[in-house]
Scaffold this motif. Structure first.
Motif, short mmCIF file in Angstrom:
data_model
loop_
_atom_site.label_atom_id
_atom_site.label_comp_id
_atom_site.label_asym_id
_atom_site.label_seq_id
_atom_site.Cartn_x
_atom_site.Cartn_y
_atom_site.Cartn_z
N MET A 194 2.32 -6.12 -17.24
CA MET A 194 1.85 -5.21 -16.20
C MET A 194 0.61 -4.45 -16.66
O MET A 194 0.34 -4.33 -17.84
N GLU B 295 -0.88 1.70 -13.70
CA GLU B 295 -0.72 1.52 -12.26
C GLU B 295 0.74 1.32 -11.87
O GLU B 295 1.08 1.32 -10.68
N TYR B 296 1.59 1.13 -12.88
CA TYR B 296 3.01 0.85 -12.62
C TYR B 296 3.91 2.06 -12.84
O TYR B 296 4.82 2.31 -12.06
N ARG B 297 3.69 2.81 -13.90
CA ARG B 297 4.66 3.81 -14.32
C ARG B 297 4.76 4.97 -13.32
O ARG B 297 3.77 5.60 -12.96
N THR C 126 1.11 0.24 -7.81
CA THR C 126 1.83 -1.03 -7.97
C THR C 126 3.19 -0.99 -7.29
O THR C 126 3.66 -2.00 -6.75
N LEU C 127 3.83 0.17 -7.30
CA LEU C 127 5.19 0.29 -6.77
C LEU C 127 5.25 0.74 -5.32
O LEU C 127 6.34 0.85 -4.75
N ALA D 232 -3.60 -5.67 -11.57
CA ALA D 232 -2.78 -4.71 -10.82
C ALA D 232 -2.52 -5.21 -9.40
O ALA D 232 -1.44 -4.98 -8.83
N ASN E 213 0.30 -7.65 -9.69
CA ASN E 213 1.55 -6.92 -9.91
C ASN E 213 2.08 -6.32 -8.60
O ASN E 213 3.27 -6.41 -8.30
N ARG E 214 1.19 -5.70 -7.84
CA ARG E 214 1.58 -5.09 -6.57
C ARG E 214 2.06 -6.17 -5.58
O ARG E 214 3.05 -5.98 -4.86
N MET F 284 5.50 -7.13 -6.19
CA MET F 284 6.45 -6.10 -5.77
C MET F 284 6.77 -6.20 -4.28
O MET F 284 7.87 -5.82 -3.85
N PRO G 2 8.59 -2.74 -18.08
CA PRO G 2 8.65 -2.24 -16.70
C PRO G 2 9.95 -2.69 -16.03
O PRO G 2 10.01 -3.74 -15.39
#
Length: 446
Positions: free
Chosen positions: A54, A58-60, A73-74, A342, A345-346, A349, A393
């Motif tokens: 990841m 951009e994820y956490r 991302t989430l 990113a 990753n998005r 999701m 992640p």
């Protein structure tokens, strides 16, 4: 098919020419006193895996406990935020080199569900550990027709080395039946469908070919048996059976469209495997829906899904990312490459959100499949550029855990503790797993 006095046998199937089709879990299969008791319904496990790590900033999530917000991302998971626990700080110490070659994917991917250190080899003498999903499947025994499903979007790589001095067997899948037997993944929806709705493993070959030529539905073969059974069911069971059959036919039609659609012009020189849609999003949703159908029928209670094989070089032009996924994961802190990673990753999701929504809307007695399912989503790396296996992640969802939280644990806490806690939530009486030091209390504590 023989219908006996209630409760209806869990092994009852709809039969037709060369076909044996499992039934969904019906109230008629349970003693009357327990028909509405959600606690008496089977527990399930689903694992959703995405490859190549990841872009962690951009994820956490920001904030902790119940006071947290979702980063870009989430954001696709916002509708399910109250049903998900995000866990920061988990890692897999067994993915460390420990004197082996400086590879990353070849150790981290097999460690994801095993908590074990993979033997460095390019040959047949592979060794890792039994994965958490297979421990649960073994605990269930022959409770279901199929012990587990291992689905993927990517076909396995050829035998040989995929990472430095590591066999492709370590990165093709995440499920290990034993420390020396990795389970193969299936990426072809047609093959999955025929495994689910054949005679237990596959359709009779003559009937299968005849149905393909006619583009006929499996439901046409079992129509007479369906009518006979439906007349003996209560109103709620008839409704559930109708929903299940409608979902089965819808998936069949999607597979048939994929098989009959011409390949894009740029793929004219390629041989497209039958049943695999050219459209990535349709392929992913079709595979997820097949897993949902398998759970709805209680044909299996254990499933893993890889939205990409580890080391995947897939490109995503449909979202404006023409570069290879794996190449972008080694971004060297280049802002543009990180931005593109990113976006991937998005995008992944959005499909995890789709899987959660499908589980929530699929009936299971008075509740839904989601209510009795433990869902684990994760990757073998956090920061992909660094091959960081000590800050993964990871998110957990499903009705068996409390959601709506962002939990921080001590950095590098072994993910085996989460896998152990998950097994305990699934009623598997084990006290250790992988390199666990104890069940992750943050998961099992309300």
């Amino acid at each position: 098919m023989r219908i006996t006095r209630k409760p209806l046998s869990r092994r009852t199937v709809l039969r037709g020419a060369g076909t044996a089709m499992a039934l969904p879990f019906l109230e008629a299969m349970m003693p009357g006193a327990y028909a509405a008791d959600i606690g008496a319904r089977p527990k399930r496990l689903q694992v959703f895996y995405s490859p190549n790590g990841m872009t962690m900033p951009e994820y956490r999530p920001t904030g902790e406990g119940t006071a947290f917000t979702l980063p870009p991302t989430l954001e696709p998971l916002e509708p399910h935020k109250d049903a998900i626990t995000f866990i920061t700080g988990l890692g897999h110490p067994q993915a460390a080199a420990m004197g082996d070659a400086p590879a990353g994917h070849g150790r981290s991917c097999p460690a994801f569900l095993t908590g074990a250190h993979a033997r460095q080899t390019e040959g047949p003498d592979i060794r890792c550990g039994t994965s958490m999903d297979q421990v649960f499947a073994a605990h269930l025994g022959d409770a279901t027709q199929i012990p587990s499903t291992e689905l993927s979007i990517d076909l396995p790589s050829m035998a040989g080395s995929c990472d430095i001095n590591y066999s492709c067997a370590y990165t093709n899948g995440i499920s290990w039946l034993t420390p020396t037997v990795p389970l193969p993944v299936e990426a072809n929806p047609r093959a999955v469908f025929e495994r689910l709705f054949g005679d237990g493993e596959a359709l009779d070959e003559k009937s299968r070919l005849a149905r393909l030529r006619k583009q006929a539905s499996i439901l046409d073969f079992v129509m007479e048996d369906t009518a006979r059974l439906s007349g003996k069911l209560g109103m709620e069971d008839r409704r559930k059976l109708d929903e299940y059959l409608d979902a089965t036919r819808a998936i069949e039609k999607r597979i048939q469209r994929a098989e009959s659609s011409p390949p894009p012009a740029q793929a004219a020189s390629m041989t497209q495997p039958a049943g695999i849609p050219d459209d990535f999003a349709e392929h992913v949703k079709l595979m997820i829906d097949l897993q949902i159908l398998a759970m709805q029928a209680d044909m299996t209670r254990v499933g893993t899904f890889m939205i990409g094989r580890e080391l995947s070089n897939r490109t995503y032009p449909e979202i404006g990312v023409p570069d290879s996924h794996h190449m972008l994961s080694h971004h060297g802190n280049n802002p543009e490459k990180m931005r593109q990673l990113a976006k991937i990753n998005r995008y992944h999701m959005t499909f995890f959100a789709y899987a959660l929504q499908r589980m929530k809307e699929t009936k299971d007695g008075e509740g839904s499949l989601f209510d009795r399912t433990l869902v684990i989503r994760g990757s073998a790396f956090g920061d992909s550029n660094e091959h960081d296996f000590l800050d993964l992640p990871v998110a957990v969802s499903g009705g068996l855990v409390q959601g709506g939280r962002h939990v921080r644990v001590e950095h590098g806490t072994t993910m085996s503790n989460l896998l152990l806690a998950g097994l305990n939530l699934l009623d598997v009486p084990v006290t250790s797993f992988g390199d666990s030091t104890g069940p992750l209390q943050e998961l099992i504590r309300a």
